[in-house]
Design an enzyme around this catalytic site. Sequence first.
Site, PDB file in Angstrom:
ATOM      1  N   ASN A   1      39.386  59.467 -28.987  1.00 25.17           N
ATOM      2  CA  ASN A   1      40.028  60.701 -29.441  1.00 25.17           C
ATOM      3  C   ASN A   1      39.657  60.977 -30.895  1.00 25.17           C
ATOM      4  OD1 ASN A   1      41.716  58.416 -29.949  1.00 25.17           O
ATOM      5  ND2 ASN A   1      43.512  59.707 -30.176  1.00 25.17           N
ATOM      6  N   ILE A   2      39.563  62.253 -31.199  1.00 26.37           N
ATOM      7  CA  ILE A   2      39.160  62.697 -32.538  1.00 26.37           C
ATOM      8  C   ILE A   2      40.153  63.766 -32.979  1.00 26.37           C
ATOM      9  CG2 ILE A   2      37.311  63.691 -33.932  1.00 26.37           C
ATOM     10  CD1 ILE A   2      35.343  62.808 -31.648  1.00 26.37           C
ATOM     11  N   GLU A   3      41.063  63.359 -33.874  1.00 25.39           N
ATOM     12  CA  GLU A   3      42.117  64.297 -34.300  1.00 25.39           C
ATOM     13  C   GLU A   3      41.644  65.162 -35.470  1.00 25.39           C
ATOM     14  OE1 GLU A   3      45.726  61.987 -34.782  1.00 25.39           O
ATOM     15  OE2 GLU A   3      45.891  61.776 -32.608  1.00 25.39           O
TER      16      GLU A   3
ATOM     17  N   CYS B   1      40.520  64.851 -26.977  1.00 21.44           N
ATOM     18  CA  CYS B   1      40.890  63.586 -26.333  1.00 21.44           C
ATOM     19  C   CYS B   1      39.644  62.737 -26.059  1.00 21.44           C
ATOM     20  CB  CYS B   1      41.577  63.850 -25.000  1.00 21.44           C
ATOM     21  SG  CYS B   1      43.207  64.589 -25.134  1.00 21.44           S
TER      22      CYS B   1
ATOM     23  N   GLU C   1      38.760  61.353 -23.324  1.00 17.75           N
ATOM     24  CA  GLU C   1      38.132  61.707 -22.048  1.00 17.75           C
ATOM     25  C   GLU C   1      37.177  62.879 -22.213  1.00 17.75           C
ATOM     26  OE1 GLU C   1      41.275  61.201 -22.785  1.00 17.75           O
ATOM     27  OE2 GLU C   1      42.488  60.616 -21.061  1.00 17.75           O
TER      28      GLU C   1
ATOM     29  N   CYS D   1      45.613  63.692 -20.097  1.00 18.86           N
ATOM     30  CA  CYS D   1      46.440  64.896 -20.265  1.00 18.86           C
ATOM     31  C   CYS D   1      45.968  65.984 -19.294  1.00 18.86           C
ATOM     32  CB  CYS D   1      46.381  65.393 -21.709  1.00 18.86           C
ATOM     33  SG  CYS D   1      44.906  66.345 -22.107  1.00 18.86           S
TER      34      CYS D   1
ATOM     35  N   CYS E   1      42.486  67.531 -19.961  1.00  7.61           N
ATOM     36  CA  CYS E   1      41.374  66.660 -19.545  1.00  7.61           C
ATOM     37  C   CYS E   1      41.225  66.640 -18.023  1.00  7.61           C
ATOM     38  CB  CYS E   1      41.565  65.250 -20.094  1.00  7.61           C
ATOM     39  SG  CYS E   1      41.311  65.158 -21.885  1.00  7.61           S
TER      40      CYS E   1
HETATM   41  N1  THU Z   1      44.970  61.460 -26.099  1.00  3.64           N
HETATM   42  C1  THU Z   1      43.776  61.142 -25.530  1.00  3.64           C
HETATM   43  O1  THU Z   1      42.743  61.017 -26.220  1.00  3.64           O
HETATM   44  N2  THU Z   1      43.739  60.959 -24.187  1.00  3.64           N
HETATM   45  C2  THU Z   1      44.846  60.927 -23.386  1.00  3.64           C
HETATM   46  O2  THU Z   1      44.710  60.680 -22.198  1.00  3.64           O
HETATM   47  C3  THU Z   1      46.175  61.167 -23.963  1.00  3.64           C
HETATM   48  C4  THU Z   1      46.190  61.679 -25.351  1.00  3.64           C
HETATM   49  C5  THU Z   1      45.026  61.571 -27.566  1.00  3.64           C
HETATM   50  C6  THU Z   1      45.216  62.941 -28.136  1.00  3.64           C
HETATM   51  C7  THU Z   1      45.837  62.626 -29.476  1.00  3.64           C
HETATM   52  O3  THU Z   1      44.811  62.324 -30.402  1.00  3.64           O
HETATM   53  C8  THU Z   1      46.645  61.360 -29.235  1.00  3.64           C
HETATM   54  O4  THU Z   1      46.111  60.800 -28.037  1.00  3.64           O
HETATM   55  C9  THU Z   1      48.134  61.597 -29.078  1.00  3.64           C
HETATM   56  O5  THU Z   1      48.389  62.579 -28.154  1.00  3.64           O
END
Ligand code: THU
Length: 139
Positions: free
Chosen positions: A46-48, A57, A59, A94, A97
């Site tokens: 994941n890259i916020e 996300c 995925e 999520c 995704c």
């Molecule tokens: N996130 C994912 O990368 N994949 C998931 O299946 C659930 C959520 C990330 C998004 C965000 O950066 C962090 O998890 C919290 O929601």
Amino acid sequence: MLNENRKRELIAIAMEQLKYAYAPYSNFKVGAVLVTKEGKIYKGCNIENAAYTPTNCAERTAFFKAVSEGEREFEAIIIVGGQNGVVTDYTAPCGVCRQVMMEFCNPDEFKIIIAKNENDYKEYSLKQLLPMGFGPDNL
Ligand code: THU
């Protein structure tokens, strides 16, 4: 087909991805490994973002890497995640995704593997996690 040993290897690779997760806002780190039908793998984390909504996300990172390199046929994705990168529970994809998976995968066949560790995982079809999904066949 992914045998038990390969699944264990892939879970370990997904775990490795946790260290690349960029999650300074949630501290929830996610790693993913997407497997093509030919057995190639594409890794993601994941890259916020400070503006929050551009967050990607793990995925989707893996899917977009693969699709951008010409891949269109996928067999499975392995997902791990946890607060500060410590995996204590299963992390399911999520809804966004799941919808991206629906675009490129056969919902009856594509496998979603969510893991706590190499010996503790659950496996679902995309159809199980996205019943009556809307996809390319609906247009
Ligand atoms: N996130 C994912 O990368 N994949 C998931 O299946 C659930 C959520 C990330 C998004 C965000 O950066 C962090 O998890 C919290 O929601």
